[in-house]
Design an enzyme around this catalytic site. Structure first.
Site: not given
Ligand code: GLU
Length: 489
Positions: A255-259
């Site tokens: 997800s966006k959390r991972h970049g």
């Protein structure tokens, strides 16, 4: 496995940024087509009218082209089985809907959203799996007339046969069996006349003569519904292959959390398409040997569905960086500079339009960053020293180098000799530094470090023999003096 006349497709919903996972699905289909001399179809699944946009479709196509995944058939290029946008195929779906209703395999459902929700809640409260209770399966003429009089607009539901095992012979996951009793009669056409995904996808894959449906694992649970529709319409069922989820490094869903998660973001950061293709191919597929840096021709040569793994793929950005670095280093200095220039412009280091002389200088400056960056957006940081004469010491330790009692004499001698140089190039600067070491009888470090820190503010960076010729004598001298004064203030 032998493959003949393969027809595969990528069928994105144009509802937002083009996700890395979508690009991976597209790639595996494209690879299979390339490998077998088959056909790769691009179909746009735009039935979600609220979320779909032409802009998103254009982004997806631009990203596919950028990655080098050309399609033989589909939107923009045409073909024998078009149109290739679902909203342009409503008549076709309607024809098959009539057929299904006439055959008794589909029926109108007049339930309202509220009624369905009440049913769902009641099942949940009773600890049961929520599914449609087939309430409208056998409506009488009177009931239908009453619903119509109430102004209800029906959906069309598929009549799921009872007590049937639906087998998905998945090319990646093996044989997966579903019990039809777990599937309630599902909606195939919404009350506004638009088909649902599970329905339109079957009609399209069948009419477009798709032989292999390769898509993300999340669609596996949709497949039994789709197979039931194929069977009801007498269409041959294609082969299915569901490729695993992509997880972040912490093994939670990417997800966006991972970049960065979209292809566009990676393009903007200055990754190369060939690196991204190489990286994406390894998300679930394994080459036959140890070598992981593979040009696309080699990936095509080795690709097969048998070597696509069932277990989740892990998106490791360090690996992507390592692969990208490899491809960056192979670029000419000019090509590398072209990739980095927009980032220098954005950093305010250079103007968008450069004179040929300035451009030639920037190309040389950027060449110093080639070995040091993982992607082009990192370049400004590496070459910053060439664009700002006014800088601070990176650390107290760097500043302390210039506070050493020998530093002023070293810099003075260095400055003197530099001014006297006739030709300023790598070799002459190298000789100059050596002569300063010799004359001052100090160790190399006591000479190189103060020179470096006074010119760059840092204790590491590109070679002085590269920096000084590019910076020029005047700027170098100015920095020597300014830094010394600043360190001693
Ligand atoms: N439009 C669907 C999606 O983007 C396609 C799924 C499929 O390939 O069947 O998820």
């Amino acid at each position: 496995m032998t493959y003949e006349n393969i027809r595969v497709r990528f069928a994105p919903s144009p509802t937002g940024p083009f996700h890395i996972g979508g690009a991976r699905s597209a790639l595996f289909n494209w690879l299979l087509a390339k490998k077998t001399g088959g056909t790769f179809v691009l179909r746009i699944e735009d039935t979600d009218r609220e979320r779909s946009s032409r802009e998103s479709e254009e982004n997806i196509k631009a990203a596919l082209r950028w990655l080098g995944m050309d399609w033989n058939e589909g939107v923009d290029v045409g073909g024998d089985y078009g149109p290739y946008r679902q909203m342009e195929r409503l008549d076709t779906y309607a024809r098959y809907t009539e057929q299904l209703i006439a055959q008794g395999d589909a029926y109108y459902c007049y339930c309202t959203d509220e009624e369905l929700e009440t049913e769902r809640q009641a099942l949940l409260a009773a600890g049961k799996m929520p599914r449609y209770g087939n309430r409208c399966r056998n409506l009488t003429e009177e009931e239908i007339a009453r619903f119509k009089a109430e102004g209800r607009r029906p959906t069309v539901r598929f009549r799921v046969p009872a007590g049937k095992s639906v087998v998905v012979d998945d090319q990646v996951r093996g044989r997966v069996t579903f019990d039809s009793d777990g599937i309630g009669d599902f909606v195939i056409v919404k009350s506004d006349g638009i088909p649902t995904y599970n329905y339109a996808v079957v009609i399209d894959d069948a009419l477009m003569k798709i032989t292999h449906v390769i898509r993300a694992e999340e669609h596996l649970s949709n497949t039994p519904r789709q197979i039931l529709i194929y069977e009801a319409l007498g269409f041959p069922v294609p082969a299915f292959g569901h490729i695993s989820l992509i997880l972040g490094k912490d093994r939670s869903k990417m997800s966006k959390r991972h970049g960065a998660t979209s292809v566009e973001q990676y393009r903007q950061l200055g990754y190369l398409p060939e690196a991204l293709v190489n990286f994406l191919s390894l998300l679930g597929w394994s080459p036959s040997g140890e070598e992981e840096i593979l040009p696309v021709e080699e990936i095509i040569r080795q690709f097969s569905l048998e070597h696509v793994a069932k277990n989740p793929a892990v998106f490791d950005v360090d690996k992507l960086n390592w692969i990208n670095q490899h491809y960056l280093r192979k670029l000419s200095d000019e090509a590398f500079a072209d990739l980095c220039l927009p980032h220098l412009v954005a950093a305010g280091f250079v103007a968008a339009e450069l004179t040929p002389e300035d451009k030639a200088w920037v190309v040389q400056v950027l060449a110093l960053a080639k070995e040091q960056v993982s992607y082009a957006a990192q370049a400004p940081d590496v070459v910053r020293l060439f664009f700002t004469d006014d800088f601070d010491f990176e650390t107290e330790e760097a500043k302390a180098v210039l506070q050493d009692e020998t530093a002023p004499a070293v810099l003075e001698l260095f400055a003197e000799k530099l001014q006297a140089l006739e030709v300023v190039d790598g070799a002459s600067v190298q000789a100059l530094l050596k002569s300063v070491v010799k004359e001052t009888k100090l160790g190399g470090k006591k000479v190189y470090m103060p020179v470096r820190v006074s010119i760059t503010g840092c204790q590491h960076g590109p070679e002085l023999t590269h920096i000084i010729p590019l910076l020029g004598v005047e700027r170098t001298l100015k920095r020597l003096r300014a830094s010394l004064a600043k360190a001693q203030a």
